[in-house]
Design a protein around this motif. Structure first.
Motif, short mmCIF file in Angstrom:
data_model
loop_
_atom_site.label_atom_id
_atom_site.label_comp_id
_atom_site.label_asym_id
_atom_site.label_seq_id
_atom_site.Cartn_x
_atom_site.Cartn_y
_atom_site.Cartn_z
N VAL A 50 -34.81 8.43 29.93
CA VAL A 50 -35.54 9.63 29.53
C VAL A 50 -35.63 10.58 30.72
O VAL A 50 -35.95 10.17 31.85
CB VAL A 50 -36.94 9.26 29.02
N GLY A 51 -35.31 11.85 30.49
CA GLY A 51 -35.33 12.84 31.56
C GLY A 51 -33.97 13.18 32.10
O GLY A 51 -33.81 14.16 32.82
N ASP A 52 -32.97 12.35 31.78
CA ASP A 52 -31.61 12.68 32.18
C ASP A 52 -31.16 13.99 31.55
O ASP A 52 -31.72 14.43 30.53
CB ASP A 52 -30.63 11.57 31.75
N VAL A 53 -30.12 14.57 32.12
CA VAL A 53 -29.54 15.80 31.61
C VAL A 53 -28.10 15.52 31.19
O VAL A 53 -27.40 14.72 31.81
CB VAL A 53 -29.58 16.90 32.71
N LEU A 54 -27.66 16.17 30.10
CA LEU A 54 -26.30 16.01 29.62
C LEU A 54 -25.44 17.14 30.16
O LEU A 54 -25.78 18.32 30.03
CB LEU A 54 -26.26 16.04 28.08
N VAL A 55 -24.31 16.78 30.75
CA VAL A 55 -23.38 17.77 31.32
C VAL A 55 -22.02 17.61 30.64
O VAL A 55 -21.55 16.50 30.41
CB VAL A 55 -23.26 17.57 32.84
N CYS B 131 -24.29 11.70 31.38
CA CYS B 131 -25.74 11.62 31.56
C CYS B 131 -26.03 11.53 33.04
O CYS B 131 -25.65 10.54 33.70
CB CYS B 131 -26.31 10.39 30.85
N LEU B 132 -26.69 12.54 33.58
CA LEU B 132 -26.99 12.59 35.01
C LEU B 132 -28.50 12.72 35.24
O LEU B 132 -29.21 13.31 34.41
CB LEU B 132 -26.31 13.81 35.64
N PRO B 133 -29.00 12.20 36.35
CA PRO B 133 -30.40 12.47 36.69
C PRO B 133 -30.63 13.97 36.77
O PRO B 133 -29.76 14.71 37.27
CB PRO B 133 -30.54 11.81 38.07
N ARG B 134 -31.78 14.42 36.30
CA ARG B 134 -32.04 15.87 36.24
C ARG B 134 -31.83 16.55 37.58
O ARG B 134 -31.27 17.65 37.66
CB ARG B 134 -33.47 16.10 35.73
N GLU B 135 -32.27 15.91 38.65
CA GLU B 135 -32.18 16.55 39.96
C GLU B 135 -30.74 16.63 40.49
O GLU B 135 -30.47 17.34 41.45
CB GLU B 135 -33.06 15.80 40.98
N ALA C 294 -18.21 23.02 34.45
CA ALA C 294 -19.22 22.12 33.90
C ALA C 294 -20.44 22.94 33.49
O ALA C 294 -20.76 23.95 34.11
CB ALA C 294 -19.62 21.04 34.91
N TRP C 295 -21.10 22.46 32.45
CA TRP C 295 -22.29 23.12 31.93
C TRP C 295 -23.33 22.06 31.57
O TRP C 295 -22.99 20.98 31.06
CB TRP C 295 -21.97 23.90 30.65
N ILE C 296 -24.58 22.40 31.80
CA ILE C 296 -25.68 21.58 31.30
C ILE C 296 -25.84 21.90 29.81
O ILE C 296 -26.02 23.06 29.44
CB ILE C 296 -26.99 21.87 32.06
N VAL C 297 -25.73 20.89 28.95
CA VAL C 297 -25.73 21.15 27.51
C VAL C 297 -26.90 20.51 26.77
O VAL C 297 -27.14 20.83 25.60
CB VAL C 297 -24.40 20.69 26.86
N GLY C 298 -27.64 19.60 27.40
CA GLY C 298 -28.72 18.96 26.66
C GLY C 298 -29.55 18.05 27.54
O GLY C 298 -29.40 18.00 28.76
#
Length: 329
Positions: A126-131, A259-263, A283-287
């Motif tokens: 939870v809290g990860d970012v999708l790229v 899936c990457l850590p938000r930071e 690359a784009w942050i998508v979710g």
């Protein structure tokens, strides 16, 4: 998931292997060979593996082709495949060639590696970012290009796109499909990726759902942003086909969804675009990853990030175009 991982009986090593093939979708046989190879290798790259020990080529030549065409086209497809393999640091050492009604090209990629060389696709939190590392819309671009010679189909989309924009979109799609995901695979280790998959035939939603099902934690993926080759979203809407904005449009040799850590996510997006890796990596942050029951969804009105093709003039830029790697979520 994308590759099989088989523990070997020798000293903690694993065999990682994948295979894939498909039918030609672009007119250039050399580029078709490159795309096919990139597509096979992508399954290894989706696991953070950057090295491939060996490739085999699967090739089917159409019996309905005149011999003169066959002798011109087949060597170009083989050369494209071999050149892409060489770019990936590996070589084609064999395979199988047959004659049947259809042209088919693909292959097998194999590597023997240690556990620290691959990232299992199951550790999103939870809290990860999708790229996402390539824009969507390849199927739409390829089909729209074919429709230039089909008045019935062209009439459905000509109000939303020009012939020049279709050509540019097709060239962009072809370039992206032929680009290896190797740089992204290496950066998965640098930025502590928790899971990844590549976006191909099931579209971004289908592959997101498959990835979500593999997670050990109770998480779900929510996609807010869709980077799409410019004008392809409009074509999808006007044609009533593909489901591009719904995430169901098939892609070929698409990008990695990571899936990457938000930071770490913004730094990943910035790093992959660095000139030291050459041209064309994006690359784009998508979710985001939130608590849930291992499903994936796209929000009702996702933000479309129109990705302008290389070579397009500024006048072709859509009003809402954006190349930001940090869209709001």
């Amino acid at each position: 998931m994308d590759s099989c991982v088989i523990p070997l009986r020798h000293g903690g090593l694993s065999l990682v292997q994948t295979t894939d093939f498909f039918y030609p979708l672009v007119e250039d046989p050399y580029m078709m060979g490159r795309i096919a190879c990139a597509n096979v290798l992508s399954d290894l790259y989706a696991m953070g593996i950057t090295e491939c020990d060996n490739m085999l080529m699967l090739l089917s030549v159409s019996q309905s082709m005149p011999e003169e065409e066959r002798e011109k086209i087949t060597p170009l497809m083989i050369k494209g495949f071999r050149d892409a393999a060489e770019e990936g640091g590996t070589a084609v050492t064999g395979g199988q060639t047959v004659v049947n009604p259809w042209i088919i090209i693909g292959g097998v990629a194999t590597v023997v590696c240690q556990p620290n060389e691959f990232i299992l696709p199951d550790s999103a939190v939870v809290g990860d970012v999708l790229v996402l590392t390539k824009p969507l819309g390849t199927q739409v671009a390829v089909n729209a290009h074919q429709w230039l010679d089909n008045p019935e189909r062209w009439n459905k989309i000509k109000m939303v796109v020009s012939r020049e924009e279709v050509e540019l979109g097709y060239q962009e799609a072809m370039f992206n499909m032929a680009t290896l995901n190797r740089i992204a695979a290496g950066l998965m280790h640098t930025f502590n990726a928790h899971a990844a998959t590549d976006i191909t035939g099931f579209g971004i939603l289908g592959h997101s759902q498959n990835l979500a099902k593999q997670q050990r934690n109770e998480v779900s993926f929510v996609i807010h942003n869709l980077p799409i080759i410019a004008k392809m979203a409009a074509i999808s809407k006007a044609s009533g086909r593909f489901g591009l904005l719904q995430g169901t449009s098939a892609e070929t040799s698409g990008g990695l969804l990571i899936c990457l850590p938000r930071e770490q996510a913004a730094r990943f997006c910035s790093e992959i675009k660095s000139s030291k890796y050459g041209e064309g990596h994006q690359a784009w942050i998508v979710g985001i990853v939130e608590k849930g029951n291992r499903t994936a969804r796209i929000i009702d009105k996702p933000r479309v990030i129109e990705v302008l093709p290389r070579g397009a003039t500024a006048t072709l830029a859509p009003e809402n175009s954006s190349v930001s790697s940090e869209p709001s979520l």
